[in-house]
Motif scaffolding. Sequence first.
Motif, PDB file in Angstrom:
ATOM      1  N   VAL A 226       0.836  -1.206   0.000  1.00 22.35           N
ATOM      2  CA  VAL A 226       0.000   0.000   0.000  1.00 22.35           C
ATOM      3  C   VAL A 226       0.866   1.249   0.000  1.00 22.35           C
ATOM      4  CG1 VAL A 226      -1.640   1.348   1.374  1.00 22.35           C
ATOM      5  CG2 VAL A 226      -1.985  -1.108   1.081  1.00 22.35           C
ATOM      6  N   GLY A 227       1.920   1.230   0.827  1.00 20.79           N
ATOM      7  CA  GLY A 227       2.823   2.375   0.861  1.00 20.79           C
ATOM      8  C   GLY A 227       3.497   2.614  -0.474  1.00 20.79           C
ATOM      9  N   LYS A 228       3.894   1.520  -1.134  1.00 17.75           N
ATOM     10  CA  LYS A 228       4.533   1.648  -2.443  1.00 17.75           C
ATOM     11  C   LYS A 228       3.558   2.228  -3.464  1.00 17.75           C
ATOM     12  CE  LYS A 228       6.967  -1.080  -5.950  1.00 17.75           C
ATOM     13  NZ  LYS A 228       7.460  -2.441  -6.308  1.00 17.75           N
ATOM     14  N   LEU A 229       2.311   1.741  -3.438  1.00 17.29           N
ATOM     15  CA  LEU A 229       1.300   2.257  -4.366  1.00 17.29           C
ATOM     16  C   LEU A 229       1.016   3.736  -4.088  1.00 17.29           C
ATOM     17  CD1 LEU A 229      -1.208  -0.734  -4.423  1.00 17.29           C
ATOM     18  CD2 LEU A 229       0.367  -0.047  -6.231  1.00 17.29           C
ATOM     19  N   GLU A 230       0.973   4.098  -2.810  1.00 18.40           N
ATOM     20  CA  GLU A 230       0.729   5.502  -2.470  1.00 18.40           C
ATOM     21  C   GLU A 230       1.861   6.383  -2.987  1.00 18.40           C
ATOM     22  OE1 GLU A 230       0.263   5.400   1.736  1.00 18.40           O
ATOM     23  OE2 GLU A 230      -1.906   5.031   1.644  1.00 18.40           O
ATOM     24  N   ARG A 231       3.099   5.912  -2.842  1.00 13.24           N
ATOM     25  CA  ARG A 231       4.237   6.699  -3.342  1.00 13.24           C
ATOM     26  C   ARG A 231       4.195   6.805  -4.859  1.00 13.24           C
ATOM     27  NH1 ARG A 231       6.670   3.772   0.836  1.00 13.24           N
ATOM     28  NH2 ARG A 231       7.455   2.172  -0.601  1.00 13.24           N
ATOM     29  N   MET A 232       3.778   5.714  -5.531  1.00 14.76           N
ATOM     30  CA  MET A 232       3.660   5.754  -6.982  1.00 14.76           C
ATOM     31  C   MET A 232       2.581   6.754  -7.415  1.00 14.76           C
ATOM     32  SD  MET A 232       3.991   1.674  -7.846  1.00 14.76           S
ATOM     33  CE  MET A 232       3.541   1.918  -9.564  1.00 14.76           C
ATOM     34  N   ILE A 233       1.452   6.757  -6.681  1.00 18.13           N
ATOM     35  CA  ILE A 233       0.370   7.689  -7.003  1.00 18.13           C
ATOM     36  C   ILE A 233       0.825   9.124  -6.773  1.00 18.13           C
ATOM     37  CG2 ILE A 233      -1.919   8.477  -6.267  1.00 18.13           C
ATOM     38  CD1 ILE A 233      -2.580   5.534  -5.687  1.00 18.13           C
ATOM     39  N   GLU A 234       1.521   9.358  -5.659  1.00 18.01           N
ATOM     40  CA  GLU A 234       2.011  10.700  -5.375  1.00 18.01           C
ATOM     41  C   GLU A 234       2.991  11.162  -6.444  1.00 18.01           C
ATOM     42  OE1 GLU A 234       3.669  10.358  -1.516  1.00 18.01           O
ATOM     43  OE2 GLU A 234       1.723  10.326  -0.474  1.00 18.01           O
ATOM     44  N   ALA A 235       3.876  10.252  -6.888  1.00 20.28           N
ATOM     45  CA  ALA A 235       4.834  10.607  -7.929  1.00 20.28           C
ATOM     46  C   ALA A 235       4.124  10.912  -9.249  1.00 20.28           C
ATOM     47  CB  ALA A 235       5.849   9.477  -8.127  1.00 20.28           C
ATOM     48  N   ALA A 236       3.083  10.098  -9.562  1.00 19.90           N
ATOM     49  CA  ALA A 236       2.335  10.337 -10.799  1.00 19.90           C
ATOM     50  C   ALA A 236       1.590  11.668 -10.738  1.00 19.90           C
ATOM     51  CB  ALA A 236       1.354   9.189 -11.036  1.00 19.90           C
ATOM     52  N   GLU A 237       0.998  11.965  -9.582  1.00 20.75           N
ATOM     53  CA  GLU A 237       0.286  13.241  -9.428  1.00 20.75           C
ATOM     54  C   GLU A 237       1.243  14.419  -9.554  1.00 20.75           C
ATOM     55  OE1 GLU A 237      -1.574  12.765  -5.668  1.00 20.75           O
ATOM     56  OE2 GLU A 237      -3.387  11.809  -6.491  1.00 20.75           O
ATOM     57  N   ALA A 238       2.438  14.284  -8.942  1.00 21.70           N
ATOM     58  CA  ALA A 238       3.424  15.360  -9.043  1.00 21.70           C
ATOM     59  C   ALA A 238       3.874  15.554 -10.490  1.00 21.70           C
ATOM     60  CB  ALA A 238       4.632  15.038  -8.155  1.00 21.70           C
ATOM     61  N   ARG A 239       4.029  14.432 -11.232  1.00 21.40           N
ATOM     62  CA  ARG A 239       4.435  14.527 -12.633  1.00 21.40           C
ATOM     63  C   ARG A 239       3.344  15.206 -13.466  1.00 21.40           C
ATOM     64  NH1 ARG A 239       5.343   9.726 -13.157  1.00 21.40           N
ATOM     65  NH2 ARG A 239       3.463   8.992 -14.215  1.00 21.40           N
ATOM     66  N   ILE A 240       2.085  14.863 -13.193  1.00 18.40           N
ATOM     67  CA  ILE A 240       0.969  15.492 -13.912  1.00 18.40           C
ATOM     68  C   ILE A 240       0.921  16.986 -13.625  1.00 18.40           C
ATOM     69  CG2 ILE A 240      -1.555  15.601 -14.029  1.00 18.40           C
ATOM     70  CD1 ILE A 240      -1.573  12.569 -13.579  1.00 18.40           C
ATOM     71  N   GLU A 241       1.131  17.332 -12.356  1.00 18.27           N
ATOM     72  CA  GLU A 241       1.121  18.752 -12.000  1.00 18.27           C
ATOM     73  C   GLU A 241       2.237  19.511 -12.715  1.00 18.27           C
ATOM     74  OE1 GLU A 241       1.362  18.918  -7.799  1.00 18.27           O
ATOM     75  OE2 GLU A 241      -0.712  18.246  -7.460  1.00 18.27           O
ATOM     76  N   ARG A 242       3.413  18.894 -12.800  1.00 19.51           N
ATOM     77  CA  ARG A 242       4.529  19.550 -13.504  1.00 19.51           C
ATOM     78  C   ARG A 242       4.205  19.709 -14.987  1.00 19.51           C
ATOM     79  NH1 ARG A 242       7.586  15.999 -10.228  1.00 19.51           N
ATOM     80  NH2 ARG A 242       7.883  14.574 -11.995  1.00 19.51           N
ATOM     81  N   GLU A 243       3.615  18.650 -15.570  1.00 16.71           N
ATOM     82  CA  GLU A 243       3.267  18.724 -16.985  1.00 16.71           C
ATOM     83  C   GLU A 243       2.182  19.772 -17.230  1.00 16.71           C
ATOM     84  OE1 GLU A 243       2.161  14.759 -17.894  1.00 16.71           O
ATOM     85  OE2 GLU A 243       4.246  14.006 -18.013  1.00 16.71           O
TER      86      GLU A 243
END
Length: 316
Positions: A226-243
């Motif tokens: 769950v922690g790994k998935l949460e970190r992946m989601i956070e990283a994806a959200e941060a990437r979307i925000e940057r884009e």
Amino acid sequence: MSSPIRKPGDPTAAPIPAEAPQAPTEAQWAAMSPAQREQAVRALLASESQEEVDEREAMAEGDPHLDAKMEARDTLRAWFGRRGRRIYVGAEIKVYYPGEKGFTRDVIAVADVDPGPRLCWMVSAEGKGIDLAIEVHYAGDWRKDFVDNVVRYAALGIREYFVYDIPRGHIRGYRLPSTGVRRYESIPSRIGRYRSEVLELDLTVESGRLRFYADTAELVTAGELVGKLERMIEAAEARIEREQARAEQEQARAEQALGRLSAAILMILGARGISASEEAKGRILSETDLRVLERWLQRAATATAVEELFLESTGR
């Protein structure tokens, strides 16, 4: 090697208190109808001897005990589920051998069976005994976990038995020999790991937690997953925000470029004394194609009327 069903009256078994509720013998079970079997199971689950009440209360050893066994169960279920292996893994489920009183272990596993949920493990109904038991010892009866159960589970034919000692941070493992003798042999440690043939995994203790290994790969716990998935989601959200931020910046720059071109066209027309109607000005200011504006800009330097700007753009 599956765990055989212990025959009633086996002299190697420890004596059973007469007041303890016992599972039907194999003969009794065979003579029952399906409805009678269901009734017998429910009656066993509903009845508790004083010894069982005392045992259940002794098992209430707080969060360290509960967390360890539930994490082990969930980790193993997830691992085998991803691989499609038919193995049942349960925690705190009652186990009934024919003619025996029931017992509850922290974690059990049975290979080559449907992994679906159960109310209990009734050996007569399942057709086989459990293959593995794991006990998480924290502050309960040390003799029961490390002495009495070692004798009883071997006599029942349970293939492997592991005890995870939380306070001492180590594991003891036991396995029945291939000779068929109902007496456990200690499982040797390999660099702090204990091999389970039933699970086809290694058990060890790391950082105060029971962990499982498949060769060199450590099994990820449910919490870690769950922690790994949460970190992946956070990283994806941060990437979307940057884009999105980059896209917004590019859009702003594009709009600024369009505005400058539109203003330059009108300025050139005004400097050359060429009047532009409100309709023409609106058309120039609302154009969003950079290439069209560039053509109009070039045309504005030589046009004699504002309408000449738009001649080249009619086919676009």
